[in-house]
Design a protein around this motif. Structure first.
Motif, PDB file in Angstrom:
ATOM      1  N   VAL A 238     151.764  79.771 -26.181  1.00  0.00           N
ATOM      2  CA  VAL A 238     151.920  78.317 -26.828  1.00  0.00           C
ATOM      3  C   VAL A 238     151.241  77.315 -26.076  1.00  0.00           C
ATOM      4  O   VAL A 238     151.570  77.139 -25.087  1.00  0.00           O
ATOM      5  N   LYS A 239     150.502  76.657 -26.896  1.00  0.00           N
ATOM      6  CA  LYS A 239     149.548  75.547 -26.308  1.00  0.00           C
ATOM      7  C   LYS A 239     150.177  74.216 -26.254  1.00  0.00           C
ATOM      8  O   LYS A 239     151.081  73.977 -27.219  1.00  0.00           O
ATOM      9  N   GLY A 240     150.510  73.585 -25.153  1.00  0.00           N
ATOM     10  CA  GLY A 240     150.893  72.498 -25.021  1.00  0.00           C
ATOM     11  C   GLY A 240     150.028  71.237 -25.424  1.00  0.00           C
ATOM     12  O   GLY A 240     148.794  71.643 -25.473  1.00  0.00           O
ATOM     13  N   CYS A 241     150.534  70.011 -25.769  1.00  0.00           N
ATOM     14  CA  CYS A 241     149.487  68.916 -26.122  1.00  0.00           C
ATOM     15  C   CYS A 241     149.111  68.079 -25.357  1.00  0.00           C
ATOM     16  O   CYS A 241     148.163  67.307 -25.351  1.00  0.00           O
ATOM     17  N   GLY A 242     149.795  68.321 -23.971  1.00  0.00           N
ATOM     18  CA  GLY A 242     149.414  67.380 -23.042  1.00  0.00           C
ATOM     19  C   GLY A 242     149.959  65.976 -22.970  1.00  0.00           C
ATOM     20  O   GLY A 242     149.772  65.285 -21.770  1.00  0.00           O
ATOM     21  N   PHE A 243     150.632  65.805 -23.844  1.00  0.00           N
ATOM     22  CA  PHE A 243     151.478  64.586 -24.062  1.00  0.00           C
ATOM     23  C   PHE A 243     152.637  64.363 -22.905  1.00  0.00           C
ATOM     24  O   PHE A 243     153.192  65.169 -22.331  1.00  0.00           O
ATOM     25  N   LYS A 244     152.666  63.121 -22.326  1.00  0.00           N
ATOM     26  CA  LYS A 244     153.786  62.660 -21.372  1.00  0.00           C
ATOM     27  C   LYS A 244     154.521  61.666 -22.299  1.00  0.00           C
ATOM     28  O   LYS A 244     153.907  60.823 -22.807  1.00  0.00           O
ATOM     29  N   GLY A 245     155.614  61.991 -22.133  1.00  0.00           N
ATOM     30  CA  GLY A 245     156.687  60.996 -23.094  1.00  0.00           C
ATOM     31  C   GLY A 245     157.948  61.011 -22.486  1.00  0.00           C
ATOM     32  O   GLY A 245     158.242  61.616 -21.378  1.00  0.00           O
TER      33      GLY A 245
END
Ligand SMILES: [Zn+2]
Ligand SMILES: [Zn+2]
Length: 549
Positions: A238-245
């Motif tokens: 599953v690909k992550g979107c790279g977002f940091k939150g």
């Protein structure tokens, strides 16, 4: 209390019963030393009452594909405990939770169009058919409505909605504040230990909506900082979107890891009883971890576990991906709901199989328990109690075998109940509940069409076809058929007719097997069929006489 195994086996309690038998003027007191097998639901109820007077029975189902009969195991069994408690004057809360906050890890067969949703919380997948609010509702709504047909109506909850309305916030807060202690507990059962700074909260990525892909980096009060990165789930990468939150746990947009979540729910609902499959209860299984977390972290005495063995279907593991699966709805098309409950109310610690082709055997066993319940035969208390717990409405006597119903459904294709009733009288059946009979006839018809053996399936052939077949029969066969036709003028029961068929074959000097063959050939055009005498009596007498003469 909660630390003993519930439902491990029957308790053998010996009690004395004084039986009064009035023989003429003399009253005899007979002391019977009878061993009574307590049912596991009653044992659980008794243990619960020792714990206190307020009870919550929790059940649940993980929703990763269409829920099947195996998924209904704990809710059906939990309902027996509810009943047993109510009989003892305690009305428990009986709840069912859909485990829909879990990530979607594997695509069930036939749902390939959902492949882009791997890694999302199951709850957030849309209903691709568009008929429900979401994917989970699409699966859960029919499951719960089928369950009602089994007389089972728990209070229902969505695991996700519990989080999102803040119901579990106090437990989330406690878990995060005690994460070091929790890690110690979890690591006692893990091969790969979790790091000391593990944060027990999976955030849902604010940017892409996935849950499998987020990794918590640090926490500060209610705020968890996470990063969304690539990960593996059982169904693929599953690909992550790279977002940091930042995730605010007060909003409940995420979930606790399973073993902590389970304990958190116990605390939240004050659960005192939990039926569970053996896989959760093995050494190091989730139940034992959750139990420690419940006690040590949440300060809640864990529920009484009622542990059961799983069952197989047609000799193999129930598996949606292999297609070896039936739903409650499928069951309701071929068998009475009470029979599945009866099956599930058997002793818990034994692996059993439901063979759909052999359903009549299970139904015969149920019918025997019914006889015991109605004092028509002697039998064990265990059988009687299982029957009693399986009932949905006031029990009503039927006692017409399922296979006979399957034969009748074909012998009377329009399912005219007046005709069916009359033919059952010829069989010696009289004292049955008509509504139950009508239901069983329909179920037996469906079962037979889908799972019935060849000899139970037939079609009454036309006169012209029968006439052609008759020409090929020998003289002895024809003579025997005529003699049977004469017998039909008398009011013979199935057993008497059966005897007469053998006598006739002897009188004429024909092998019984050759006579049976003739009977089946002129009626259904096949060499084999259902038990002959009983079969003949399911048909219209005038019709059989004409055909045999
Ligand atoms: Zn739908
Ligand atoms: Zn993301």
């Amino acid at each position: 209390m909660g630390n003993s195994l519930g439902g491990s086996s029957y308790h053998h309690t010996t009690i004395n019963i004084v039986d009064f038998k009035n023989k003429g003027s003399q009253l005899n007191f007979i002391l019977i030393n009878q061993s009574i097998n307590m049912h596991w639901a009653d044992i659980a109820a008794e243990k619960l009452i020792k714990r206190g007077g307020k009870h919550v029975i929790e059940t649940g189902t993980s929703i990763s594909g269409i829920p099947h009969i195996g998924n209904a195991s704990d809710v059906i069994r939990g309902d027996a405990i509810r009943k047993a408690l109510e009989e003892k004057g305690i009305k428990p809360r009986f709840i069912w939770i859909s485990d829909d906050s879990d990530p979607f890890r594997k695509i069930p067969r036939g749902m390939e169009s959902l492949k882009d949703y791997l890694g999302y919380p199951v709850h957030d997948i849309p209903d691709l058919d568009g008929c429900h609010e979401n994917f989970v509702e699409h699966l859960v709504e029919p499951f719960l409505s089928d369950l009602r047909e089994f007389g089972i109506e728990p209070e229902t909850f969505s695991g996700t909605e519990l989080y999102r309305k803040g119901a579990l916030y106090p437990e989330i807060k406690t878990a995060i504040e005690n994460s070091e202690e929790i890690v110690k507990i979890l690591n006692r059962f893990r091969r790969d230990p979790l790091p000391k700074d593990f944060i027990p909260w999976s955030s849902i990525c604010e940017n892409c909506g996935r849950i499998s892909t987020t990794r918590a980096i640090e926490w500060d009060g209610n705020i968890i900082r996470y990063v969304c990165e690539d990960t593996e789930v059982s169904g693929g990468r599953v690909k992550g979107c790279g977002f940091k939150g930042e995730n605010d746990t007060r909003k409940g947009y995420g979930k606790l890891p399973w073993r902590i979540e389970w304990a958190a729910r116990w605390k939240h609902f004050q659960v005192t009883c939990e039926p569970l499959g053996k896989e959760h209860a093995t050494a190091g299984g989730s139940f034992w971890t959750s139990k420690i977390i419940s006690r040590k972290i949440f300060g809640w005495e864990p529920p009484l576990p009622v542990i059961y063995e799983f069952f197989t279907l047609n000799g193999e593991k129930i598996s949606s991906s292999k297609g070896n699966v039936i739903t409650l709805g499928d069951w309701l098309k071929i068998c009475e709901p009470e029979v599945l409950k009866f099956f599930m109310y058997k002793r818990l610690q034994k692996q059993r199989d439901i063979n759909l082709r052999a359903i009549p055997n299970l139904i015969d066993e149920y019918d025997e328990a019914e006889k015991i319940y109605f004092n028509l035969m002697e039998g064990t208390y265990a059988a009687k109690r299982k029957y009693e717990l399986a009932q949905i409405d006031e029990p009503r006597l039927l006692q017409v075998p399922f296979t006979l119903c399957a034969v009748l459904a074909q012998a009377v294709p329009d399912l005219n109940m007046k005709k069916i009733e009359k033919r059952l009288k010829w069989h010696g059946y009289g004292n049955f509940d008509l509504k139950r009979l009508e239901r069983r006839i329909k179920l037996a018809k469906n079962w037979n069409e889908n799972y019935g053996p060849e000899y139970l399936r037939f079609r009454i052939i036309e006169d012209s076809e029968a006439a052609k077949i008759r020409e090929k029969l020998n003289k002895k066969q024809i003579l025997c058929l005529r003699k049977i036709a004469d017998e039909l003028d008398r009011e013979l029961k199935a057993t008497e007719l059966h005897k007469r068929i053998y006598e006739i074959s002897r009188e004429v000097g024909l092998e019984p097997s050759r006579l049976f063959e003739a009977i089946y050939l002129v009626l259904i055009g096949k060499r084999r069929g259902p038990k002959a005498a009983s079969f003949i009596l399911t048909l219209d007498k005038r019709f059989v006489r004409d055909r045999f003469r």
